[in-house]
Design an enzyme around this catalytic site. Structure first.
Site, PDB file in Angstrom:
ATOM      1  N   SER A  66       0.833  -1.194   0.000  1.00  0.00           N
ATOM      2  CA  SER A  66       0.000   0.000   0.000  1.00  0.00           C
ATOM      3  C   SER A  66       0.869   1.246   0.000  1.00  0.00           C
ATOM      4  O   SER A  66       1.887   1.312   0.692  1.00  0.00           O
ATOM      5  CB  SER A  66      -0.911   0.013   1.233  1.00  0.00           C
ATOM      6  OG  SER A  66      -1.572   1.256   1.346  1.00  0.00           O
ATOM      7  N   CYS A  67       0.441   2.273  -0.752  1.00  0.00           N
ATOM      8  CA  CYS A  67       1.175   3.541  -0.721  1.00  0.00           C
ATOM      9  C   CYS A  67       1.090   4.192   0.646  1.00  0.00           C
ATOM     10  O   CYS A  67       1.859   5.098   0.958  1.00  0.00           O
ATOM     11  CB  CYS A  67       0.650   4.493  -1.793  1.00  0.00           C
ATOM     12  SG  CYS A  67      -1.075   4.978  -1.574  1.00  0.00           S
ATOM     13  N   SER A  68       0.151   3.720   1.478  1.00  0.00           N
ATOM     14  CA  SER A  68      -0.013   4.288   2.815  1.00  0.00           C
ATOM     15  C   SER A  68       0.725   3.514   3.896  1.00  0.00           C
ATOM     16  O   SER A  68       0.703   3.912   5.062  1.00  0.00           O
ATOM     17  CB  SER A  68      -1.507   4.365   3.171  1.00  0.00           C
ATOM     18  OG  SER A  68      -2.159   5.332   2.389  1.00  0.00           O
TER      19      SER A  68
END
Length: 496
Positions: A267-269
């Site tokens: 995830s980019c998060s």
């Protein structure tokens, strides 16, 4: 993925199977035919009232939330991309679908949606038209479900472009959506799928559509914005968390470890870096290790860095793999009989621009101590400048005036669209424990090359028509507005 590999995957789709028939037929079909079907389906929504829209959204939401389907497509995504884990994809998918349905529930998207009695204006909601939806290789079915729900809520039709590695699960998901549309007597061509489109085919789709929703890598986002079609997109991440001396260190370490390792860090998060007050740094490391993190020696960290970024770019064959698999691929010793969630590299201080402080897309976390909070804030900004501008950062701190002042300082200084306090940055895309809207499109503002600086939701996916009625003429005082008492109030208003 090479064209040959993509072709081999497409060959595994059963063209005679009703489950995949729509996808198999869509791939060779002329784009013009798909567009004509999509436009005709979109026209069928013009006279829907809000109750009809909500009926359709509920039907599609139920289909996208069904446990058996979610588990099947999640397993297919992992098998096709060799990234992430089925268990985490299932969790992510069901969370985002349920959260999206919550955010859509009770929202008005048909007819007059806003009235301003003072200005005497009415705002009408109108569809965007045909929307090209480009999904990422990571969590593609989740991006499909959340985006399609928001787009149907705003009465748009959708043509989805699938990466060959995710063609089979996306075909299964789209067929479930189309079946749900048929069950409530809605046109199934409101959602269509193109399988096997190369980059040029994807460009053509984006150029021909009325609007583009793009999630994926930097290349996909760039193609969306140069297509000439209005677009919204996600942006690259590289979430850095700051842990100060007032934080609940155990909780902060657990949250960061879980976020960094979730779905193998794809995830980019996912937390990528943690800057920790030197006074609690050792306690933080110990808690990470107790939670399953493997603390690397300096030599092992340098070896990981060389092999994860062999030419300055992430090694594709290691992206999204498990911590143990990456460690072994790098020749690192892994303790026997111990669960390993995350590989943790320790630096003496933050080193913005060093590969280890950039986005990993793997269960790898870089940590470093800091000795002054102001310096940590500067380091966060420099890390963002090198990788992840506009995306997000976090602060784990205590409560009270000092904590509030530090949140304000970080929020003021960081060119980030999201600053999360005492929580994992995985909450960027929505959580039932914060106020962020659920989305699969985490935009990063102009800092990250995006046109939106908040989570993309249904609010960004419709046109507005404003009806304006005349109001009593009220000319403001020029002397007051310009703070110049010598200015006369002689403005002519006729013909305005």
């Amino acid at each position: 993925m090479t064209g040959g590999e993509g072709g081999a995957l497409r060959d595994r789709l059963a063209p005679g199977d009703g489950l995949h028939a729509q996808a198999a037929q869509a791939a060779p079909a002329a784009l013009g035919v798909l567009l004509a079907r999509s436009r005709a389906a979109g026209e069928s929504t013009e006279h829907w009232d809000q109750a009809r829209v909500d009926q359709v959204v509920r039907a599609v939401g139920r289909a996208c939330y069904r446990d058996e389907l979610v588990r099947t497509v999640s397993a297919q995504v992992v098998a096709g991309t060799r990234m992430g884990t089925t268990e985490d994809l299932v969790k992510l998918h069901r969370l985002r679908v349920l959260g999206t349905m919550r955010d859509l529930h009770g929202q008005r998207t048909v007819g007059v949606i806003a009235r301003d009695d003072e200005r005497r204006t009415l705002t009408w909601a109108k569809p965007l038209g045909v929307v090209a939806l480009v999904t990422p290789a990571t969590a593609p079915c989740t991006a499909l479900a959340t985006s399609v729900l928001s787009l149907l809520k705003t009465r748009n039709s959708v043509i989805l472009s699938a990466h060959p590695a995710t063609a089979e699960p996306l075909a299964r998901m789209v067929e479930a959506v189309r079946h749900a549309l048929r069950e409530v007597d809605a046109d199934e061509d409101l959602v269509q799928l193109v399988v096997g489109a190369d980059r040029e085919g994807s460009r053509e789709l984006m150029r021909a559509a009325d609007f583009v929703v793009a999630t994926g890598g930097a290349g996909t986002v760039a193609r969306a914005y140069v297509s000439g079609t209005p677009a919204v997109s996600s942006g690259p991440g590289n979430a850095t968390a700051v842990v100060d001396e007032y934080a609940d260190v155990a909780t902060a370490a657990d949250l960061i470890n879980t976020g960094a390792s979730f779905n193998n860090g794809t995830s980019c998060s996912s937390e990528s870096n943690a800057l920790v007050d030197a006074r609690v740094f050792d306690a933080f490391r110990e808690r990470l290790e107790a939670g399953g993190a493997l603390l690397l020696s300096d030599e092992d960290a340098r070896r990981l860095e060389r092999l994860l970024w062999p030419d300055g770019r992430l090694a594709r064959h290691l992206v999204g793999r498990g911590a143990v698999e990456i460690a072994r691929a790098c020749g690192l010793a892994v303790p026997a009989g111990r669960r390993v969630t995350t590989l943790v590299a320790t630096a003496v201080a933050a080193e913005p621009g060093r590969p280890l402080f950039t986005e990993k897309l793997a269960p790898v976390l870089t940590i470093a101590p800091y000795h002054a909070f102001d310096a940590a804030v500067r380091d966060v900004q420099e890390i963002l400048d090198h990788s992840g501008r506009g995306h997000s950062c976090a602060l784990h701190t205590g409560h009270g005036p000092v904590a509030e002042a530090r949140v304000d300082l970080l929020a003021r200084a960081a060119k980030a669209c999201r600053v999360l306090v005492n929580q994992s940055t995985m909450g960027n895309a929505g959580s039932f424990s914060n106020g962020m809207e659920f989305t699969s499109v985490v935009s990063t503002g102009t800092w990250g090359g995006c046109g939106v600086s908040e989570n993309v939701s249904w609010r960004h996916l419709y046109n507005r028509t404003t009806v304006s009625y005349p109001t009593p003429t009220q000319v403001p005082s020029a002397a007051e507005l310009f703070d110049d008492p010598d200015l006369p109030d002689t403005l002519e208003t006729e013909g305005d």
